[in-house]
Design a protein around this motif. Structure first.
Motif, PDB file in Angstrom:
ATOM      1  N   ALA A   5       0.817  -1.211   0.000  1.00  0.00           N
ATOM      2  CA  ALA A   5       0.000   0.000   0.000  1.00  0.00           C
ATOM      3  C   ALA A   5       0.854   1.266   0.000  1.00  0.00           C
ATOM      4  CB  ALA A   5      -0.951  -0.001   1.188  1.00  0.00           C
ATOM      5  N   LYS A   6       2.148   1.121   0.278  1.00  0.00           N
ATOM      6  CA  LYS A   6       3.067   2.264   0.239  1.00  0.00           C
ATOM      7  C   LYS A   6       3.660   2.461  -1.155  1.00  0.00           C
ATOM      8  CE  LYS A   6       4.316   1.820   5.044  1.00  0.00           C
ATOM      9  NZ  LYS A   6       5.354   1.811   6.041  1.00  0.00           N
ATOM     10  N   LEU A   7       3.397   1.519  -2.043  1.00  0.00           N
ATOM     11  CA  LEU A   7       3.970   1.564  -3.392  1.00  0.00           C
ATOM     12  C   LEU A   7       2.956   2.088  -4.399  1.00  0.00           C
ATOM     13  CD1 LEU A   7       5.656  -1.948  -3.297  1.00  0.00           C
ATOM     14  CD2 LEU A   7       6.757   0.273  -2.924  1.00  0.00           C
ATOM     15  N   PRO A   8       3.442   2.571  -5.552  1.00  0.00           N
ATOM     16  CA  PRO A   8       2.519   3.041  -6.602  1.00  0.00           C
ATOM     17  C   PRO A   8       1.948   1.865  -7.382  1.00  0.00           C
ATOM     18  CG  PRO A   8       4.776   3.334  -7.324  1.00  0.00           C
ATOM     19  CD  PRO A   8       4.828   2.822  -5.906  1.00  0.00           C
ATOM     20  N   MET A   9       1.062   1.129  -6.733  1.00  0.00           N
ATOM     21  CA  MET A   9       0.484  -0.038  -7.388  1.00  0.00           C
ATOM     22  C   MET A   9      -0.950  -0.252  -6.938  1.00  0.00           C
ATOM     23  SD  MET A   9       2.258  -3.212  -5.283  1.00  0.00           S
ATOM     24  CE  MET A   9       1.366  -4.456  -6.152  1.00  0.00           C
ATOM     25  N   SER A  10      -1.676  -1.003  -7.745  1.00  0.00           N
ATOM     26  CA  SER A  10      -3.028  -1.434  -7.425  1.00  0.00           C
ATOM     27  C   SER A  10      -3.092  -2.936  -7.631  1.00  0.00           C
ATOM     28  CB  SER A  10      -4.046  -0.757  -8.343  1.00  0.00           C
ATOM     29  OG  SER A  10      -4.086   0.629  -8.112  1.00  0.00           O
ATOM     30  N   ILE A  11      -3.955  -3.587  -6.864  1.00  0.00           N
ATOM     31  CA  ILE A  11      -4.146  -5.032  -6.988  1.00  0.00           C
ATOM     32  C   ILE A  11      -5.591  -5.277  -7.383  1.00  0.00           C
ATOM     33  CG2 ILE A  11      -4.143  -7.234  -5.759  1.00  0.00           C
ATOM     34  CD1 ILE A  11      -1.983  -5.999  -3.901  1.00  0.00           C
ATOM     35  N   ILE A  12      -5.772  -6.007  -8.472  1.00  0.00           N
ATOM     36  CA  ILE A  12      -7.114  -6.341  -8.954  1.00  0.00           C
ATOM     37  C   ILE A  12      -7.311  -7.836  -8.783  1.00  0.00           C
ATOM     38  CG2 ILE A  12      -8.619  -6.436 -10.966  1.00  0.00           C
ATOM     39  CD1 ILE A  12      -7.069  -3.948 -11.989  1.00  0.00           C
ATOM     40  N   GLU A  75     -11.700   1.870  -9.386  1.00  0.00           N
ATOM     41  CA  GLU A  75     -11.024   2.506  -8.253  1.00  0.00           C
ATOM     42  C   GLU A  75      -9.598   2.946  -8.556  1.00  0.00           C
ATOM     43  OE1 GLU A  75     -11.269   0.166  -4.704  1.00  0.00           O
ATOM     44  OE2 GLU A  75     -13.442   0.014  -4.819  1.00  0.00           O
ATOM     45  N   ILE A  76      -9.053   2.538  -9.673  1.00  0.00           N
ATOM     46  CA  ILE A  76      -7.640   2.823  -9.950  1.00  0.00           C
ATOM     47  C   ILE A  76      -7.332   4.323 -10.023  1.00  0.00           C
ATOM     48  CG2 ILE A  76      -5.774   2.540 -11.625  1.00  0.00           C
ATOM     49  CD1 ILE A  76      -6.668  -0.353 -11.889  1.00  0.00           C
TER      50      ILE A  76
END
Length: 109
Positions: A5-12, A75-76
């Motif tokens: 959650a601290k990184l510039p990423m999303s999980i789908i 949500e992205i």
């Protein structure tokens, strides 16, 4: 996921099958931000959708898949904005209008 959650990423996550997906709904973090070992996720980075909710019994698979894609990606943009704000990152200024040599610039309204 707490560290991610601290990184510039999303999980789908797309749930396939008839199983109960309560744990995936919890990971989604829409209602309550996830935590582990006393650490709270910095932001919500997970989007979960159950595939079965997008199965169109009428045979309109194009519409069903369009709805699935829309909801999976919904949500992205907000996740990206929250990441950028949390790091004080501001967008670059847009580049000036470009006009090929010999042409006048297009007027803007």
């Amino acid at each position: 996921m707490i560290k991610a959650a601290k990184l510039p990423m999303s999980i789908i996550i797309v749930g396939v099958g008839q199983a109960e997906f309560d744990a995936m709904v919890e990971l989604d973090g829409d209602d309550v931000r996830i935590s582990s070992r006393g650490k709270l996720a910095e932001r919500d980075i997970v989007q979960f959708v159950p595939f079965r909710d997008y199965m169109d019994r009428t045979g309109n698979h194009v519409l069903s898949m369009a709805r699935l894609a829309k909801d999976v990606l919904a949500e992205i943009p907000e996740q990206l904005i929250l990441y950028m704000k949390s790091r004080g990152i501001k967008p670059n200024q847009p580049p000036p209008d470009y006009s090929p040599p010999g042409l006048s610039p297009t007027p803007t309204i």
